[in-house]
Scaffold this motif. Structure first.
Motif, PDB file in Angstrom:
ATOM      1  N   GLU A  28     -89.571  34.645 -41.210  1.00 48.09           N
ATOM      2  CA  GLU A  28     -89.260  33.380 -40.553  1.00 48.09           C
ATOM      3  C   GLU A  28     -90.482  32.728 -39.916  1.00 48.09           C
ATOM      4  N   THR A  29     -91.470  33.533 -39.529  1.00 45.27           N
ATOM      5  CA  THR A  29     -92.649  32.990 -38.851  1.00 45.27           C
ATOM      6  C   THR A  29     -93.888  32.980 -39.737  1.00 45.27           C
ATOM      7  N   SER A  30     -93.745  33.408 -40.976  1.00 42.15           N
ATOM      8  CA  SER A  30     -94.899  33.524 -41.870  1.00 42.15           C
ATOM      9  C   SER A  30     -95.448  32.160 -42.268  1.00 42.15           C
ATOM     10  N   TYR A  31     -96.778  32.091 -42.396  1.00 37.16           N
ATOM     11  CA  TYR A  31     -97.430  30.886 -42.897  1.00 37.16           C
ATOM     12  C   TYR A  31     -97.139  30.712 -44.390  1.00 37.16           C
ATOM     13  N   VAL A  32     -96.912  31.829 -45.058  1.00 37.86           N
ATOM     14  CA  VAL A  32     -96.618  31.803 -46.495  1.00 37.86           C
ATOM     15  C   VAL A  32     -95.158  31.422 -46.704  1.00 37.86           C
ATOM     16  N   GLY A  33     -94.895  30.514 -47.634  1.00 38.86           N
ATOM     17  CA  GLY A  33     -93.531  30.104 -47.927  1.00 38.86           C
ATOM     18  C   GLY A  33     -92.793  31.152 -48.740  1.00 38.86           C
ATOM     19  N   LEU A  34     -91.504  31.268 -48.512  1.00 44.03           N
ATOM     20  CA  LEU A  34     -90.665  32.203 -49.272  1.00 44.03           C
ATOM     21  C   LEU A  34     -89.383  31.495 -49.679  1.00 44.03           C
ATOM     22  N   THR A  35     -89.031  31.642 -50.937  1.00 40.93           N
ATOM     23  CA  THR A  35     -87.756  31.121 -51.415  1.00 40.93           C
ATOM     24  C   THR A  35     -87.042  32.197 -52.213  1.00 40.93           C
ATOM     25  N   ILE A  36     -85.721  32.224 -52.098  1.00 44.62           N
ATOM     26  CA  ILE A  36     -84.894  33.163 -52.849  1.00 44.62           C
ATOM     27  C   ILE A  36     -83.907  32.355 -53.675  1.00 44.62           C
ATOM     28  N   SER A  37     -83.813  32.674 -54.937  1.00 50.86           N
ATOM     29  CA  SER A  37     -82.865  31.989 -55.817  1.00 50.86           C
ATOM     30  C   SER A  37     -82.017  33.023 -56.545  1.00 50.86           C
ATOM     31  N   ASP A  38     -80.831  32.601 -56.962  1.00 53.85           N
ATOM     32  CA  ASP A  38     -79.956  33.524 -57.674  1.00 53.85           C
ATOM     33  C   ASP A  38     -80.356  33.595 -59.147  1.00 53.85           C
ATOM     34  N   HIS A  42     -79.791  23.279 -43.997  1.00 50.28           N
ATOM     35  CA  HIS A  42     -78.424  23.137 -44.514  1.00 50.28           C
ATOM     36  C   HIS A  42     -78.413  22.612 -45.954  1.00 50.28           C
ATOM     37  N   GLU A  43     -79.461  21.886 -46.345  1.00 53.70           N
ATOM     38  CA  GLU A  43     -79.523  21.371 -47.712  1.00 53.70           C
ATOM     39  C   GLU A  43     -79.718  22.507 -48.715  1.00 53.70           C
ATOM     40  N   VAL A  44     -80.472  23.504 -48.306  1.00 56.20           N
ATOM     41  CA  VAL A  44     -80.730  24.650 -49.188  1.00 56.20           C
ATOM     42  C   VAL A  44     -79.532  25.586 -49.211  1.00 56.20           C
ATOM     43  N   GLU A  45     -78.918  25.796 -48.047  1.00 51.20           N
ATOM     44  CA  GLU A  45     -77.786  26.721 -47.967  1.00 51.20           C
ATOM     45  C   GLU A  45     -76.594  26.256 -48.783  1.00 51.20           C
ATOM     46  N   GLY A  46     -76.570  24.982 -49.151  1.00 51.69           N
ATOM     47  CA  GLY A  46     -75.479  24.490 -49.986  1.00 51.69           C
ATOM     48  C   GLY A  46     -75.491  25.069 -51.384  1.00 51.69           C
ATOM     49  N   GLY A  47     -76.646  25.600 -51.810  1.00 52.62           N
ATOM     50  CA  GLY A  47     -76.738  26.238 -53.120  1.00 52.62           C
ATOM     51  C   GLY A  47     -76.722  25.285 -54.290  1.00 52.62           C
ATOM     52  N   ASN A  48     -77.070  24.019 -54.058  1.00 53.77           N
ATOM     53  CA  ASN A  48     -77.045  23.029 -55.143  1.00 53.77           C
ATOM     54  C   ASN A  48     -78.443  22.653 -55.634  1.00 53.77           C
ATOM     55  N   MET A  49     -79.459  23.261 -55.083  1.00 55.54           N
ATOM     56  CA  MET A  49     -80.833  22.925 -55.425  1.00 55.54           C
ATOM     57  C   MET A  49     -81.400  23.970 -56.389  1.00 55.54           C
ATOM     58  N   LYS A  50     -81.975  23.517 -57.490  1.00 54.42           N
ATOM     59  CA  LYS A  50     -82.552  24.436 -58.474  1.00 54.42           C
ATOM     60  C   LYS A  50     -84.073  24.371 -58.404  1.00 54.42           C
ATOM     61  N   TRP A  51     -84.689  25.503 -58.685  1.00 54.98           N
ATOM     62  CA  TRP A  51     -86.148  25.615 -58.644  1.00 54.98           C
ATOM     63  C   TRP A  51     -86.799  24.628 -59.603  1.00 54.98           C
ATOM     64  N   LYS A  52     -86.210  24.458 -60.775  1.00 58.84           N
ATOM     65  CA  LYS A  52     -86.821  23.576 -61.770  1.00 58.84           C
ATOM     66  C   LYS A  52     -86.766  22.107 -61.347  1.00 58.84           C
ATOM     67  N   ASP A  53     -85.821  21.770 -60.444  1.00 54.94           N
ATOM     68  CA  ASP A  53     -85.736  20.387 -59.970  1.00 54.94           C
ATOM     69  C   ASP A  53     -86.927  20.013 -59.097  1.00 54.94           C
ATOM     70  N   LEU A  54     -87.622  21.012 -58.568  1.00 58.42           N
ATOM     71  CA  LEU A  54     -88.771  20.773 -57.705  1.00 58.42           C
ATOM     72  C   LEU A  54     -90.090  20.823 -58.472  1.00 58.42           C
ATOM     73  N   THR A  55     -90.002  20.994 -59.787  1.00 60.64           N
ATOM     74  CA  THR A  55     -91.197  21.204 -60.606  1.00 60.64           C
ATOM     75  C   THR A  55     -91.381  20.071 -61.610  1.00 60.64           C
ATOM     76  N   THR A  72     -80.381  40.081 -59.990  1.00 66.49           N
ATOM     77  CA  THR A  72     -79.445  39.405 -59.096  1.00 66.49           C
ATOM     78  C   THR A  72     -80.100  38.236 -58.362  1.00 66.49           C
ATOM     79  N   GLU A  73     -81.336  38.430 -57.909  1.00 65.52           N
ATOM     80  CA  GLU A  73     -82.046  37.383 -57.179  1.00 65.52           C
ATOM     81  C   GLU A  73     -83.535  37.433 -57.501  1.00 65.52           C
ATOM     82  N   ILE A  74     -84.195  36.317 -57.283  1.00 62.41           N
ATOM     83  CA  ILE A  74     -85.643  36.233 -57.475  1.00 62.41           C
ATOM     84  C   ILE A  74     -86.257  35.699 -56.189  1.00 62.41           C
ATOM     85  N   ALA A  75     -87.222  36.439 -55.672  1.00 55.96           N
ATOM     86  CA  ALA A  75     -87.950  36.002 -54.480  1.00 55.96           C
ATOM     87  C   ALA A  75     -89.321  35.498 -54.912  1.00 55.96           C
ATOM     88  N   ALA A  76     -89.670  34.312 -54.449  1.00 55.15           N
ATOM     89  CA  ALA A  76     -90.960  33.713 -54.788  1.00 55.15           C
ATOM     90  C   ALA A  76     -91.742  33.450 -53.512  1.00 55.15           C
TER      91      ALA A  76
END
Length: 323
Positions: A138-148, A169-182, A235-239
């Motif tokens: 939660e306090t890391s300078y490095v970003g972390l994302t988890i996707s299903d 809350h936008e992320v917790e909705g589970g409607n955002m895909k990694w490829k949409d940000l690329t 099950t999940e991918i952490a980036a």
């Protein structure tokens, strides 16, 4: 030959876990010695063999209702059930325990419930480790994302949320895909990363761009790891994501500085090459002006030429100072 009888309470007193037995209705009728060792309370605190009162007095007040609800739901089913609650230790602190209740049936009649055996394992060290890890993320300078497994993002840590301009809350909705940000031009490197994750469980860090909420293109370095279940299925991918914006700016500034340095070196070289003939011209003009029979109009022209050549020489002398 008769089978030797082993007192189950003796067995439970030998186990390192907190253990107890209950009557068929779930009322505690025995607590092993580990209970008294952990809580620091003597067995004499059990008044009139009321183990139930002693046990519940050790449970955190906020957890008592939940524990009783779990027992009330599990006992009528006659099947193993489990739960988590906090127990007051001899150190004055409450510790999280994982408890597992197993029904005991009459060996001659497997439908006759004799009671329950409940063992409790101290999971506070695990809870503390999870809390430390969560704080680190939660306090890391490095970003972390988890996707299903389908690519939908289920978590971004605060650092990444701030970088991309999204709300939790936008992320917790589970409607955002990694490829949409690329951007589309990075689809190939993302596909290669996905191949590596599928084959080895990790992908080597690589550079790409993420699109922020406001449309900004943010250069990042990303690496990933695949989390699998007991069957080995993903099950999940952490980036893990590092913002390269400042690095790219520094690289651009360095390239620009190198270009300016190259121009300076070229200018110095040109100045040197020009200075040599200028010196020769200056000398020739000087000698010409010293001629005794020099007509006035020629002398005037030579004076002008001498001044202009001197000005050119001054310019070529100053030019290398920019390098």
């Amino acid at each position: 030959m008769p089978t030797a009888f082993i007192d189950p309470h003796l067995v439970l007193n030998s186990t390192p876990q907190l253990a107890c037995t209950t009557t068929p209705d779930g009322t505690i009728d025995f607590l092993n010695n580990r209970w008294f060792d952990f809580t620091g309370r003597p067995s004499s605190d059990i008044a009139g063999d009321n183990g139930e009162a002693f046990w519940i007095s050790c449970v955190h007040p906020d957890d008592r209702e939940t524990v009783y609800a779990q027992w009330a739901a599990g006992v009528p089913l006659g099947q193993p059930f489990e739960g988590r609650y906090r127990i007051l230790g001899r150190d004055g602190d409450y510790h999280w325990f994982f408890s597992n209740a197993i029904p005991m049936f009459d060996p001659k009649d497997n439908t006759a419930l004799l009671g329950w055996v409940c063992t409790s394992i101290n999971i506070q060290p695990q809870i503390d480790a999870e809390a430390r890890f969560s704080h680190l993320i939660e306090t890391s300078y490095v970003g972390l994302t988890i996707s299903d497994a389908r690519g939908y993002i289920t978590y971004m840590n605060p650092s990444l949320l701030q970088l991309l301009g999204y709300e939790k809350h936008e992320v917790e909705g589970g409607n955002m895909k990694w490829k949409d940000l690329t951007p589309p031009e990075f689809a190939a490197v993302d596909a290669e990363a996905a191949r590596q994750l599928s084959a080895t469980g990790i992908c080597q860090p690589y550079e790409k761009v993420n699109i922020a909420r406001d449309g900004r293109r943010i250069p990042i370095l990303v690496g990933g790891t695949c989390m699998r279940d007991d069957s080995g299925a993903s099950t999940e991918i952490a980036a893990f994501i590092l913002d390269l914006t400042h690095l790219k700016r520094a690289e651009t500034a360095l390239i620009q500085a190198e270009k300016l340095a190259a121009v300076g070196r070229l200018a110095a070289s040109i100045s040197h090459e020009i200075n040599n003939p200028l010196e020769a011209i200056t000398n020739l003009i000087y000698l010409s002006r010293e001629h005794p029979d020099l007509p006035p109009e020629v002398a005037e022209s030579l004076a002008i030429a001498f001044a202009e050549v001197a000005r050119c020489s001054q310019i070529t002398t100053q030019t290398p100072r920019f390098h």
